[in-house]
Design a protein around this motif. Structure first.
Motif: not given
Length: 306
Positions: A219-236
């Motif tokens: 069974a799938i027990h755990k999720l390991n997420f990788v988080i990366k930031s990118v340059a801002q590309f839209q009006t915020v």
């Protein structure tokens, strides 16, 4: 369980009662909640009311909410109770204490329990680069909630959840067992919740998310997420601009109230002493003649010639 690297400086991320609470809010409730969060300021008093423009929400999200949907949403927010463990006991407090629909103005006036404000302001301060536009632009309620989690830990770069914990947080599994589970099978959860949410985050925000899985047996027990930031590309529309004075924030808020959402235009006004003077005079005139001006934003632009 949710995990992250230990670092003394990063331990200021306490008050997880809000962000880690089970996700039981609809998309429209989340839109109202994030708009309300953006209005919070340190030092707000018990009497402070937070005015939300329905038109502004619609312009930011590209979606329209009818009166019935909004009334049901705010009623649900008033009934949503958080439990927060404090040093001297357990605090039970509603997310919102009241909502008033102002006749003919297209605005909702919200109030927050005074006991909850410190937690919300602390949460907001953890998101100096939090992008309101990103959250509002996504349609999936799961994407909205997951983006907040990932944004909190983007400087660390990874975050892990046990699958059942994540399903509980997303309100797909009732820990009391009273309500039926949704998307119980891994394939259903992956195809209907996880993958669509990550796709929206990756295409609509400043974050790029990938993940790997860990198994316990078959069974799938755990999720390991990788988080990366990118340059801002839209009006915020940020919660606040760095180095902005209290006077700047008040003027920005008043411009929002009349529908001036163009960040370049707002910056132009804030950076010019002459435009600032004209803007304050025009806003004063609008407040005096509110019932006689059908389009305050258009009146403002015409008066200032911008």
């Amino acid at each position: 369980m949710e995990t992250y690297e230990t670092n003394q400086k990063l331990q200021v991320r306490h008050h997880n009662a809000i962000t880690n609470a089970r996700h039981e809010l609809s998309a429209v409730q989340l839109d109202i909640y994030f708009m309300m969060l953006s209005r919070l300021r340190p030092g707000d008093s018990k009497e402070t009311r937070y005015s939300i423009s329905v038109k502004e929400i619609e312009e930011l999200t590209g979606r329209q909410w009818n009166y019935k949907q909004l009334r049901e949403a705010t009623a649900g927010l008033i009934g949503k109770v958080f439990e927060i463990e404090e040093e001297d006991g357990l605090l039970q407090v509603a997310l919102m204490s009241s909502a008033k629909y102002l006749n003919g103005q297209g605005r909702i006036q919200l109030s927050i329990a005074d006991e909850l404000k410190p937690y919300l302001i602390d949460l907001k301060s953890n998101f100096t680069s939090f992008q309101l536009y990103c959250v509002l632009s996504m349609t999936s309620k799961y994407a909205k909630w997951m983006y907040v989690q990932f944004a909190r830990w983007k400087d660390i770069g990874h975050l892990s959840y046990e699958v059942e914990q994540l399903r509980t947080r997303l309100n797909l599994k009732d820990p009391t067992g009273k309500n039926p589970e949704q998307y119980k099978q891994w394939g259903q959860f992956k195809d209907n919740v996880l993958e669509p949410a990550i796709k929206q985050i990756n295409t609509s925000t400043d974050l790029r998310i990938s993940y790997t899985v860990e198994k316990k047996g078959k069974a799938i027990h755990k999720l390991n997420f990788v988080i990366k930031s990118v340059a801002q590309f839209q009006t915020v529309i940020p919660f606040e601009t760095a180095h902005e004075t209290a006077e700047d924030s008040r003027l920005r808020e008043r411009l929002r109230d009349i529908g001036i959402l163009d960040t370049k235009l707002v910056r132009k006004v804030l950076d010019s002493t002459e435009l600032r003077r004209k803007a304050n005079k025009c806003l004063h005139d609008i407040s005096l003649r509110r019932n006689k001006i059908d389009n305050p934003g258009g009146y403002f632009r015409t008066t200032l010639g911008i």
